[in-house]
Design a protein around this motif. Structure first.
Motif, PDB file in Angstrom:
ATOM      1  N   ALA A  17       0.828  -1.208   0.000  1.00  0.00           N
ATOM      2  CA  ALA A  17       0.000   0.000   0.000  1.00  0.00           C
ATOM      3  C   ALA A  17       0.857   1.252   0.000  1.00  0.00           C
ATOM      4  O   ALA A  17       0.592   2.212  -0.739  1.00  0.00           O
ATOM      5  N   GLU A  18       1.898   1.244   0.825  1.00  0.00           N
ATOM      6  CA  GLU A  18       2.772   2.418   0.902  1.00  0.00           C
ATOM      7  C   GLU A  18       3.521   2.629  -0.408  1.00  0.00           C
ATOM      8  O   GLU A  18       3.609   3.751  -0.916  1.00  0.00           O
ATOM      9  N   MET A  40       3.250  -4.097  -7.709  1.00  0.00           N
ATOM     10  CA  MET A  40       3.164  -5.218  -6.771  1.00  0.00           C
ATOM     11  C   MET A  40       4.100  -6.354  -7.171  1.00  0.00           C
ATOM     12  O   MET A  40       4.748  -6.974  -6.320  1.00  0.00           O
ATOM     13  N   ILE A  41       4.181  -6.614  -8.478  1.00  0.00           N
ATOM     14  CA  ILE A  41       5.098  -7.666  -8.947  1.00  0.00           C
ATOM     15  C   ILE A  41       6.545  -7.292  -8.635  1.00  0.00           C
ATOM     16  O   ILE A  41       7.341  -8.124  -8.171  1.00  0.00           O
ATOM     17  N   PRO A  61       9.616   3.836   0.421  1.00  0.00           N
ATOM     18  CA  PRO A  61       9.340   4.759   1.525  1.00  0.00           C
ATOM     19  C   PRO A  61       9.168   6.189   1.030  1.00  0.00           C
ATOM     20  O   PRO A  61       9.854   6.627   0.106  1.00  0.00           O
ATOM     21  N   PHE A  62       8.266   6.890   1.676  1.00  0.00           N
ATOM     22  CA  PHE A  62       7.935   8.243   1.233  1.00  0.00           C
ATOM     23  C   PHE A  62       9.089   9.212   1.473  1.00  0.00           C
ATOM     24  O   PHE A  62       9.406  10.043   0.621  1.00  0.00           O
ATOM     25  N   LEU A 152      -2.412   5.836   5.957  1.00  0.00           N
ATOM     26  CA  LEU A 152      -3.087   4.985   4.973  1.00  0.00           C
ATOM     27  C   LEU A 152      -4.325   4.326   5.568  1.00  0.00           C
ATOM     28  O   LEU A 152      -5.380   4.257   4.924  1.00  0.00           O
ATOM     29  N   VAL A 153      -4.200   3.835   6.792  1.00  0.00           N
ATOM     30  CA  VAL A 153      -5.337   3.173   7.441  1.00  0.00           C
ATOM     31  C   VAL A 153      -6.495   4.151   7.618  1.00  0.00           C
ATOM     32  O   VAL A 153      -7.663   3.818   7.359  1.00  0.00           O
TER      33      VAL A 153
END
Length: 331
Positions: A17-18, A40-41, A61-62, A152-153
């Motif tokens: 997600a991040e 994702m892959i 990471p952001f 995100l949550v």
């Protein structure tokens, strides 16, 4: 073993997600497209090979991405340069950074992050959709005062809540005929659209599920009661038909079918005829299997609102012509 599986699932979902969220954020700045499947892959493959050499969980990471972006990096080759620099630093320069205050390192990250805050986009969201602004602001607060994961949550939770609210409270409209046309539109949006005498035309703009079945039944019943009161006050033609446009109803479950059956009984008690318009293929299959279409009669299911109104108007005209003849014969 269970702890390892649980931890792996949670960290994997958060990492994906991040990584995808960060990628899409920077894609907006550089105006290019991000394919979530490819991301994702790539992240999955990277972590599979990394796990063979005892690497930490790897994602996008952001903070590091922001530093990379502000440094002017253009291609993925920058990661190779950065990894070599990190390796050399760990091998030879670690003693020099031993006494460096953490606040100095934090200042580097904060200075890079400030350039990524788009105030104009937030103002734009506020003007267009307050709920979207709430999602954006919640994610921002979660990231600033918590972590990327918390942000995100919060954003996902509020977005899911919004979807549930839309499903539980679907929109229903009263349709009217646009003068000099065969179009039927929402009377609230088109004030010049007029009601058809003796006919109430309703539109359901959402799938019918257990979450909204009760609300729809109450809402439609309220429309009928309001229409009957309005007709009594105006002294016009009594309500005889209720047409329900189901064009936007993509699906229906057993609770929705039960709602229609109960609504049919309510309509029958009022001496009205229920008419359905353009139920989708999936909806029609379920209504057929439940025998609901047999209850109302297949002749009361039409493709367009115009066709349904035409048939209902013809029946009313025929009834009005037949009643005087009946009165004369009785006299």
């Amino acid at each position: 073993m269970s702890t390892a599986i649980k931890t792996g699932l949670i960290t994997g979902i958060i990492a994906l997600a991040e990584g995808i969220a960060v990628g899409r954020s920077f894609a907006m700045f550089k105006n290019y497209h991000i394919d979530g499947n490819k991301e994702m892959i790539a992240i999955g493959t990277m972590n599979i090979f990394g796990s063979l050499t005892s690497c930490y969980l790897t994602t996008g990471p952001f903070s590091r991405s922001a530093v990379n972006y502000n440094a002017g990096c253009k291609t993925a080759a920058s990661n190779i340069v950065m990894s070599i620099a990190v390796m050399l630093t760990l091998l030879f320069l670690t003693p020099l950074f031993h006494y460096t205050p953490l606040v100095v390192l934090s200042a580097i990250i904060v200075s890079a992050m400030l350039g990524l805050i788009d105030y104009q986009a937030a103002i734009h969201l506020w003007k267009i959709d307050k709920f979207d602004f709430l999602v954006c602001f919640s994610a921002y607060i979660g990231v600033v005062f918590g972590s990327v994961e918390i942000g995100l949550v919060l954003a996902v939770a509020i977005s899911v809540l919004r979807v549930l609210l839309f499903i539980a409270r679907p929109r229903t409209f009263v349709l009217g005929n646009i003068p000099n046309s065969s179009a039927y539109r929402n009377v609230e949006h088109y004030p010049n659209a007029h009601h058809v005498p003796g006919i109430l035309i309703l539109e359901i703009d959402a799938p019918i599920y257990f979450a909204n079945a009760s609300y729809l039944r109450e809402r439609i019943t309220r429309w009928i009661n309001e229409e009957e009161e309005k007709i009594k006050g105006a002294g016009s033609t009594s309500l005889q038909y209720v047409i329900v446009d189901m064009t936007a109803v993509a699906n229906i479950d057993t609770s929705g079918i039960s709602m229609l059956e109960e609504f049919k009984k309510t309509v029958d008690r009022k001496g009205l005829q229920l008419v359905l318009v353009n139920p989708g293929s999936e909806v029609t299959k379920k209504l057929n299997k439940s025998k609901f279409l047999d209850e109302i009669g297949h002749k009361w299911v039409y493709v367009t609102v115009e066709e349904a109104v035409g048939v209902c108007s013809s029946f009313m005209l025929h009834t009005q012509k037949a009643n005087p003849m009946k009165d004369e014969s009785e006299g």
